[in-house]
Enzyme design. Structure first.
Site, PDB file in Angstrom:
ATOM      1  N   TYR A 101      32.497  46.951  35.978  1.00 50.35           N
ATOM      2  CA  TYR A 101      31.524  46.078  36.533  1.00 50.35           C
ATOM      3  C   TYR A 101      32.146  45.316  37.748  1.00 50.35           C
ATOM      4  CZ  TYR A 101      28.870  41.552  37.234  1.00 50.35           C
ATOM      5  OH  TYR A 101      27.999  40.860  37.853  1.00 50.35           O
ATOM      6  N   TYR A 126      20.494  36.276  33.783  1.00 52.03           N
ATOM      7  CA  TYR A 126      20.492  37.170  32.409  1.00 52.03           C
ATOM      8  C   TYR A 126      19.607  36.584  31.377  1.00 52.03           C
ATOM      9  CZ  TYR A 126      24.775  38.213  35.245  1.00 52.03           C
ATOM     10  OH  TYR A 126      25.584  38.563  36.264  1.00 52.03           O
ATOM     11  N   LYS A 130      36.255  34.255  41.703  1.00 52.34           N
ATOM     12  CA  LYS A 130      36.410  33.458  40.511  1.00 52.34           C
ATOM     13  C   LYS A 130      37.479  32.410  40.642  1.00 52.34           C
ATOM     14  CE  LYS A 130      33.602  36.199  37.286  1.00 52.34           C
ATOM     15  NZ  LYS A 130      33.395  37.471  37.634  1.00 52.34           N
ATOM     16  N   ASP A 157      39.503  45.544  42.215  1.00 53.78           N
ATOM     17  CA  ASP A 157      38.617  44.540  42.178  1.00 53.78           C
ATOM     18  C   ASP A 157      39.362  43.303  41.002  1.00 53.78           C
ATOM     19  OD1 ASP A 157      36.900  42.472  41.551  1.00 53.78           O
ATOM     20  OD2 ASP A 157      35.144  44.103  40.803  1.00 53.78           O
TER      21      ASP A 157
HETATM   22  C1  LIG Z   1      32.338  38.250  38.408  1.00 55.45           C
HETATM   23  C2  LIG Z   1      32.896  39.603  38.823  1.00 55.45           C
HETATM   24  C3  LIG Z   1      32.183  40.146  40.073  1.00 55.45           C
HETATM   25  C4  LIG Z   1      31.178  39.499  40.680  1.00 55.45           C
HETATM   26  O1  LIG Z   1      31.511  38.127  41.197  1.00 55.45           O
HETATM   27  P1  LIG Z   1      30.274  37.219  41.793  1.00 55.45           P
HETATM   28  O2  LIG Z   1      31.007  36.011  42.301  1.00 55.45           O
HETATM   29  O3  LIG Z   1      29.516  36.882  40.356  1.00 55.45           O
HETATM   30  O4  LIG Z   1      29.428  37.970  42.786  1.00 55.45           O
HETATM   31  C5  LIG Z   1      32.978  41.325  40.700  1.00 55.45           C
HETATM   32  N1  LIG Z   1      33.733  41.835  40.190  1.00 55.45           N
HETATM   33  C6  LIG Z   1      34.343  41.570  38.704  1.00 55.45           C
HETATM   34  C7  LIG Z   1      35.503  42.136  38.159  1.00 55.45           C
HETATM   35  C8  LIG Z   1      33.901  40.564  38.221  1.00 55.45           C
HETATM   36  O5  LIG Z   1      34.274  39.832  37.071  1.00 55.45           O
END
Ligand SMILES: *Cc1c(COP(=O)(O)O)cnc(C)c1O
Length: 421
Positions: A137, A9, A269, A240
């Site tokens: 996202y 970024y 994460k 997600d």
């Molecule tokens: C960070 C994130 C992703 C992507 O995860 P990466 O490990 O960076 O590929 C997908 N969805 C959400 C909600 C996120 O915050």
């Protein structure tokens, strides 16, 4: 001094020298300049136990002596088996099958592919599109970019190269909204489903907190309404929880606020406490059973090389044990109360002419500026105060490690508020 490292970024022409981190302890990391910075972001929201947690480090060391890696194709091992059982135990009811992968984006790719194949196997091969929300996202790979906000998201450059999915407006009613206020958002969702459900395989959403799209906080009533609409239109619901999972919204998973179970859920994460990259895509038995059949098309054709990596699974198990044994939900609650008191209840801050909104949910807080220019210089100022902030766009936020103490939380909040005085 030219580094071959290409940073994410970053605008290569205007990027600033990147500070070099040489270690970390608790909520802080150390730079080779001698500075120590309090991390307000816990490294993109994943280092929930802070740096150098002795139990997590020991778990990795111990596992490294036994088995660092082995393929999950045709083989299994104890850390993957145990972690899958633990994830089934702690996630919302109904999620009983676990597909591992190596990052949040790939975990989402797995979820979306699973949803399309599910409908194919159910005799509905026309369900090939997804429904996502504005401000969403879901990651940076091509498949994930196609379900990110196509306008305000950061991937507009690629829009004509991506598959076309459907989008519903971002929910406007906030976390505390009552059912009547949420109804207008659900009506928007219904309209898209009524028109396009024949081709929609799944609704994807970040439950309660649209994170990287601007920290939009959404009511649990919206999740319940979305669940009902998905059932009505034979659309799978994908949560997600890459950002919201593991306590970020105040419950272990955001879905719990609404007592809703999705059909598919993605975790990453915080899964390993941030110590190794890994992800898990959980599926309900209804989804899983559709894949039991006699044709070659019944196999799920996906298999990341590092799926179920033993080091990652082992540290994830340790992370969960620490989370439960050391009452992290209690810690998150205490952090949340400090954030509410110091940010939400600060009338001067909220009335500041450059501030559009202030929001807090669990261990997440954001000051949304009316204009991005208000946040110019904020990160530099914070660094001089010993705090690592990384605002984006109009959003100045904190998602601290859960081991951050009240005093440290106060310092982070002071650094955030300083630019609005
Ligand atoms: C960070 C994130 C992703 C992507 O995860 P990466 O490990 O960076 O590929 C997908 N969805 C959400 C909600 C996120 O915050």
């Amino acid at each position: 001094m030219n580094s071959p490292v290409w940073h994410p970024y970053a605008h290569l022409k205007t990027q600033r020298p990147t500070p070099k981190v040489i270690g970390g302890q608790g909520a802080r990391f150390h730079l080779d300049s001698g500075e120590t910075l309090l991390d307000a972001t816990c490294s993109w929201w994943c280092m929930i136990h802070g740096y150098a947690h002795p139990r997590l480090v020991a778990a990795i060391r111990e596992q490294a002596g036994e088995l660092c890696h082995v393929m999950l194709g045709g083989l299994t091992h104890e850390p993957a088996e145990r972690l899958a059982r633990e994830l089934v135990r702690i996630t919302p009811p109904g999620l009983e099958h676990v597909f591992f992968s190596d990052s949040g984006s790939v975990g989402m790719e797995v979820a979306m592919k699973m949803a399309l194949q599910y409908h194919h196997l159910q005799g509905k091969p026309h369900k090939r599109r997804l429904l996502s929300l504005m401000k969403a996202y879901h990651g940076d790979t091509l498949g994930c970019m196609a379900v990110c906000d196509p306008e305000e998201g950061m991937h507009a450059l690629f829009s004509d190269a991506l598959p076309r999915h459907h989008f519903a407006p971002a929910p406007r009613a906030g976390f505390a909204a009552d059912p009547e206020e949420v109804q207008a958002d659900l009506d928007d969702l219904r309209r898209v489903l009524e028109r396009h459900h024949r081709e929609i395989a799944a609704l994807t959403m970040e439950p309660l907190l649209q994170a990287a799209g601007g920290l939009n906080m959404v009511s649990p009533h919206y999740l319940r309404g979305a669940r009902a609409l998905c059932d009505e239109f034979d659309v799978l619901l994908i949560f997600d929880e890459v950002a919201t999972g593991f306590g970020r919204t105040g419950r272990l998973f955001a879905a719990e606020h609404a007592a809703v179970s999705p059909d598919i859920m993605v975790l990453s994460k915080g899964l390993t406490g941030g110590y190794l990259g890994h992800a898990a895509t959980l599926a309900s038995s209804r989804v899983h059973e559709a894949f039991i059949g006699d044709t070659p098309l019944h196999a799920f054709m996906h298999g990341p090389t590092f799926m179920g990596n033993p080091l990652a699974c082992r540290v994830a198990l340790e992370s969960l044990a620490v989370f439960e044994q050391e009452d992290y939900l209690g810690r998150i609650d205490r952090l949340s109360r400090v954030l509410q008191r110091e940010l939400l209840e600060d009338a001067d801050l909220r009335a500041h002419p450059e501030v559009a909104d202030v929001r807090v949910l669990g261990a997440t807080a954001v000051i949304e500026a009316k204009d991005a220019s208000s946040l110019r210089g904020v990160a530099d100022y914070a660094r001089r105060q010993g705090v690592w902030l990384r605002p984006f766009g109009r959003w100045l936020y904190t998602m601290p490690a859960y081991i951050t103490n009240e005093d440290e939380m106060g310092r982070i909040i002071e650094a955030m508020k300083a630019s609005f005085r």
